[in-house]
Design a protein around this motif. Structure first.
Motif: not given
Length: 441
Positions: A323, A327, A364, A367-368
């Motif tokens: 993860t 990210a 991920a 998060a991006r």
């Protein structure tokens, strides 16, 4: 789907996606990937031309549904399957493949090292809409009695055979040089990569340079003819936290950056394999270092596993690291199953590894802040708040397990639409209580 796309390419000297992208041509594969990713084809093409995104799509794998691996695409996951000398069969490996397809793996690697390697790979390619990867050196070793008997012609012959079969990407351990062996000897666990250990054994016996490095141009010629993407292998990846981010690992990574440029000169698609076992606080640095040394080529990481104390649970220890890596910009995550370090994974192990890594890749992407990445999270939250159990299950990564867990303690049909579950019951459910709170005008 791809038969019409590849018909005019067969027999040409260079048929890679990068080759066409650099000529300004948008292939059927590029259009397909753009549609799946929610991007414009003209945005995909320059990413491929610049080496930041690859589409592993051998011209002979015509039942493939292409995927994009790169920083501009959503984070992907790969599942390793394949037999060993001690266990499994063609039928068992196809069952694993079907599980990979069912639970949403983006790619599979056939890492078979036992009998019937050729037959297993043939069946896998014929039955897989996912890109199929291999490590050719495994089959090459099966040709000889002793590793030191291997010749570069043996290895190239296997690479050609697998390319002709339709393998989409191959791991080649060409960055582990002879001069790195003394550095690796200082480690707690030395070399833990099978391919890396094979090449180290060969170099030490002959006191010669890695033949995959010295004959890299011959490998590229094969890749160009079939559009095989190279997954430049991390033969010196750390096998424990104590060996992470050391001189040996980064020396090899620097060579892989050099070979990336050589591959790009021939329009061959490349991604870079990464560690391994890495403490949590070193993962982002590792991703950034790969981007720098390897010129932005997609990073394909194994885990990383963030602690060494949990054999039997390494799908969890590694998905934590995966993860963080995703990210930070890793393009594809290679799953780790609960049986890592312990044995050949069975069907349940494969499922657990895939689910853990689907979670990691999705987290991920969220998060991006990828466009649309959180839509499914928001939709399942609305269903949860409305006590729409059926919709919750439909949106789950593993609907069967979610439904079974809910029904385990409330199996009666009357509870299928209940405004509570067995955790809180009808009196203490926070959402039920909140629904009953009077709203002010």
């Amino acid at each position: 789907m791809r038969k019409d796309w590849v018909t005019l390419r067969i027999g040409k000297e260079n048929v890679t996606q990068m080759h066409y992208a650099r000529q300004g041509i948008i292939t059927g594969e590029m259009r397909y990937v753009a549609g799946v990713e929610g991007l414009e084809p003209e945005l995909i093409r320059p990413e491929i031309a610049g080496g930041r995104l690859i589409i592993p799509a051998n011209v002979n794998h015509t039942n493939l549904e292409p995927i994009g691996i790169g920083i501009a695409a959503r984070c992907k996951i790969n599942a390793n399957i394949g037999n060993s000398a001690l266990s499994s069969s063609v039928e068992e490996e196809i069952a694993k493949l079907n599980l990979c397809i069912k639970y949403g793996a983006d790619a599979v690697m056939d890492l078979s090292t036992g009998r019937n390697i050729h037959e297993i790979r043939e069946a896998m390619i014929q039955n897989s809409p996912l890109p199929v990867g291999t490590v050719p050196i495994y089959e090459a070793v099966e040709r000889v009695n002793e590793i030191h008997e291997l010749t570069i012609d043996d290895i190239l012959d296997i690479i050609e055979i697998q390319a002709r079969q339709g393998v989409d990407f191959m791991t080649i351990h060409c960055g582990l040089l002879h001069e790195f062996l003394p550095v690796a000897a200082k480690r707690l666990m030395g070399i833990v990569s099978r391919g890396g250990a094979i090449m180290a054994h060969w170099m030490a016996y002959h006191n010669k340079q890695n033949p995959l490095y010295t004959h890299f141009d011959r490998i590229l010629e094969i890749c160009k003819r079939y559009d095989v993407s190279l997954s430049l292998g991390d033969g010196l990846r750390p096998g424990c936290l104590a060996d992470a981010s050391d001189e040996a690992q980064f020396a090899e990574l620097s060579v892989l950056g050099e070979l990336t440029l050589k591959a790009w000169e021939e329009d061959v698609q490349v991604m870079i394999e990464g560690p391994g076992h890495v403490p949590l606080d070193q993962i982002e640095m590792n991703v950034k270092k790969e981007m720098d040394l390897c010129h932005g080529a997609p990073f394909y990481v194994l885990g990383p596993i963030v602690t060494d104390i949990a054999p039997g649970y390494d799908h969890i220890t590694s998905s934590i690291g995966a993860t963080v890596a995703g990210a930070a910009g890793a393009a594809m995550l290679c799953y780790v199953t609960p049986k890592e370090h312990l044995g050949l994974p069975n069907l349940e192990d494969v499922k657990q590894g895939i689910i853990a890594y689907k979670i990691a890749a999705h987290a991920a992407d969220v998060a991006r802040h990828r466009k649309g990445a959180r839509d499914r999270d928001d939709e399942i939250s609305r269903a949860r708040f409305a006590f729409d159990w059926k919709r919750q299950f439909e949106l789950s990564l593993d609907p069967e397990t979610a439904r079974a867990m809910h029904d385990e303690t409330l199996p009666q049909p009357s509870f299928k639409d209940a405004t509570f579950c067995s955790m809180c019951g009808p009196k203490f459910c926070s959402m039920k209580l909140y629904h009953e709170v009077p709203t002010k005008a």
